[in-house]
Design a protein around this motif. Sequence first.
Motif, PDB file in Angstrom:
ATOM      1  N   ASP A   1     109.838 136.282  66.428  1.00 11.59           N
ATOM      2  CA  ASP A   1     109.194 134.944  66.495  1.00 11.59           C
ATOM      3  C   ASP A   1     110.032 134.000  66.859  1.00 11.59           C
ATOM      4  O   ASP A   1     110.963 133.581  66.230  1.00 11.59           O
TER       5      ASP A   1
ATOM      6  N   GLY B   1     109.932 130.724  67.749  1.00 16.27           N
ATOM      7  CA  GLY B   1     109.935 129.411  67.339  1.00 16.27           C
ATOM      8  C   GLY B   1     110.412 129.527  65.896  1.00 16.27           C
ATOM      9  O   GLY B   1     111.327 128.538  65.606  1.00 16.27           O
TER      10      GLY B   1
ATOM     11  N   VAL C   1     106.914 124.469  76.828  1.00 16.77           N
ATOM     12  CA  VAL C   1     105.594 124.754  75.952  1.00 16.77           C
ATOM     13  C   VAL C   1     106.235 124.599  74.451  1.00 16.77           C
ATOM     14  O   VAL C   1     106.972 125.312  73.903  1.00 16.77           O
TER      15      VAL C   1
ATOM     16  N   ASP D   1     109.103 128.543  78.694  1.00 15.78           N
ATOM     17  CA  ASP D   1     108.673 129.190  77.195  1.00 15.78           C
ATOM     18  C   ASP D   1     109.646 130.321  77.055  1.00 15.78           C
ATOM     19  O   ASP D   1     109.546 131.223  77.867  1.00 15.78           O
TER      20      ASP D   1
ATOM     21  N   TYR E   1      99.931 126.386  70.365  1.00 17.57           N
ATOM     22  CA  TYR E   1     100.058 127.451  69.199  1.00 17.57           C
ATOM     23  C   TYR E   1      98.986 128.594  69.524  1.00 17.57           C
ATOM     24  O   TYR E   1      97.765 128.381  70.101  1.00 17.57           O
TER      25      TYR E   1
ATOM     26  N   ARG F   1     106.280 125.016  70.395  1.00 20.06           N
ATOM     27  CA  ARG F   1     107.734 124.430  70.136  1.00 20.06           C
ATOM     28  C   ARG F   1     108.797 125.141  70.838  1.00 20.06           C
ATOM     29  O   ARG F   1     109.834 124.572  71.027  1.00 20.06           O
TER      30      ARG F   1
ATOM     31  N   GLY G   1     100.435 136.389  77.386  1.00 18.67           N
ATOM     32  CA  GLY G   1     100.174 135.713  78.769  1.00 18.67           C
ATOM     33  C   GLY G   1      99.234 134.278  78.534  1.00 18.67           C
ATOM     34  O   GLY G   1      99.006 133.459  79.156  1.00 18.67           O
ATOM     35  N   GLY G   2      98.332 134.475  77.241  1.00 17.92           N
ATOM     36  CA  GLY G   2      97.566 133.443  77.179  1.00 17.92           C
ATOM     37  C   GLY G   2      97.997 131.995  77.153  1.00 17.92           C
ATOM     38  O   GLY G   2      97.623 131.114  77.746  1.00 17.92           O
ATOM     39  N   SER G   3      99.219 131.788  76.435  1.00 19.44           N
ATOM     40  CA  SER G   3      99.946 130.292  76.316  1.00 19.44           C
ATOM     41  C   SER G   3     100.450 130.101  77.793  1.00 19.44           C
ATOM     42  O   SER G   3     100.201 128.749  78.217  1.00 19.44           O
TER      43      SER G   3
ATOM     44  N   MET H   1     108.758 133.149  75.380  1.00 21.67           N
ATOM     45  CA  MET H   1     108.263 134.415  75.119  1.00 21.67           C
ATOM     46  C   MET H   1     106.862 134.271  76.081  1.00 21.67           C
ATOM     47  O   MET H   1     106.162 133.600  76.149  1.00 21.67           O
ATOM     48  N   LEU H   2     106.743 135.304  76.605  1.00 25.93           N
ATOM     49  CA  LEU H   2     105.691 135.622  77.673  1.00 25.93           C
ATOM     50  C   LEU H   2     104.695 137.019  77.113  1.00 25.93           C
ATOM     51  O   LEU H   2     105.251 138.115  77.524  1.00 25.93           O
TER      52      LEU H   2
HETATM   53  C1  PRP Z   1     105.113 131.713  71.100  1.00 28.86           C
HETATM   54  C2  PRP Z   1     105.762 131.582  72.418  1.00 28.86           C
HETATM   55  C3  PRP Z   1     104.609 131.292  73.425  1.00 28.86           C
HETATM   56  C4  PRP Z   1     103.696 132.282  72.732  1.00 28.86           C
HETATM   57  C5  PRP Z   1     103.546 133.399  73.705  1.00 28.86           C
HETATM   58  O1  PRP Z   1     104.429 130.180  70.652  1.00 28.86           O
HETATM   59  O2  PRP Z   1     106.772 130.430  72.179  1.00 28.86           O
HETATM   60  O3  PRP Z   1     104.266 129.787  73.591  1.00 28.86           O
HETATM   61  O4  PRP Z   1     103.856 132.519  71.499  1.00 28.86           O
HETATM   62  O5  PRP Z   1     102.390 134.147  73.170  1.00 28.86           O
HETATM   63  P1  PRP Z   1     101.257 134.623  74.292  1.00 28.86           P
HETATM   64  O6  PRP Z   1     102.084 134.818  75.500  1.00 28.86           O
HETATM   65  O7  PRP Z   1     100.558 135.814  73.527  1.00 28.86           O
HETATM   66  O8  PRP Z   1     100.396 133.607  74.438  1.00 28.86           O
HETATM   67  P2  PRP Z   1     103.562 130.378  69.057  1.00 28.86           P
HETATM   68  O9  PRP Z   1     102.268 130.381  69.507  1.00 28.86           O
HETATM   69  O10 PRP Z   1     104.316 131.206  68.139  1.00 28.86           O
HETATM   70  O11 PRP Z   1     103.920 128.801  68.761  1.00 28.86           O
HETATM   71  P3  PRP Z   1     105.253 128.230  68.457  1.00 28.86           P
HETATM   72  O12 PRP Z   1     106.099 128.048  69.767  1.00 28.86           O
HETATM   73  O13 PRP Z   1     104.818 126.662  67.961  1.00 28.86           O
HETATM   74  O14 PRP Z   1     105.847 128.785  67.420  1.00 28.86           O
END
Ligand code: PRP
Length: 209
Positions: free
Chosen positions: A200, A202, A77, A131, A103, A79, A137-139, A133-134
């Motif tokens: 963060d 990324g 996922v 990825d 994003y 970046r 969980g939306g991403s 970070m969870l």
């Molecule tokens: C971060 C991370 C996940 C997401 C998690 O990405 O890498 O994809 O946030 O958050 P969530 O569980 O609330 O959806 P980000 O949106 O910051 O994008 P990036 O990796 O491009 O910095």
Amino acid sequence: MGAVHVLDHPLIQHKLTHIRDKHTGTKEFRSLVQEVAMLMAYEITRDLPLVDVEIETPVAPARTRVIEGKTLALVAVLRAGLGMLDGILAMIPNAKVGHVGLYRDPDTLQPVEYYCKLPPHMEVRDVIVVDPMLATGGSAVAAIRAVKERGATSIKLMCLVAAPEGIDKVRTGHPDVDIYVAAVDQGLNAHGYIVPGLGDAGDRLFGTR
Ligand code: PRP
Ligand code: URA
């Protein structure tokens, strides 16, 4: 419901502490994330099926085992998932690699998909969505939906740090997906960041803040 596996190997936990530390700079952060990803890949592949093969050692014929031909696909996922890829590929060099670009909208915290390129024949592959970070969980839910829409049926999710909220959301949205994490933290702050988390991912990987 999918299972949640917390990979609490001492090497993973030790390195994760340094990853979390705000004094750890970009270069060290990046290499530690790769190292932890490599160690997690070792654990996540524990149940890969093996088949018997006949070979000859310099001493005698032998019946031994290799991993069954079914190829793996890693889906990073963007970046931050990129930061874990090379570590996993060090363990599984033949895996195919896909990318899902998402994003999180800073105001709504909703994931926005901007890119998706996956290997062919996703329906026959074991897929690991990656990825660090969870959080809400939306991403993860959106990334898993994207790979399912392209035919995947065997999917695992691999993250460094998870919030309970994110775990619940993935288990509800995709009950067939097992989750592998190095740590489950306390929860989320008002900005949707994991507490204590690591900040963060990324930005820390790529030095963008
Ligand atoms: C971060 C991370 C996940 C997401 C998690 O990405 O890498 O994809 O946030 O958050 P969530 O569980 O609330 O959806 P980000 O949106 O910051 O994008 P990036 O990796 O491009 O910095
Ligand atoms: N994304 C990150 O990179 N970190 C968090 O804590 C939450 C979402």
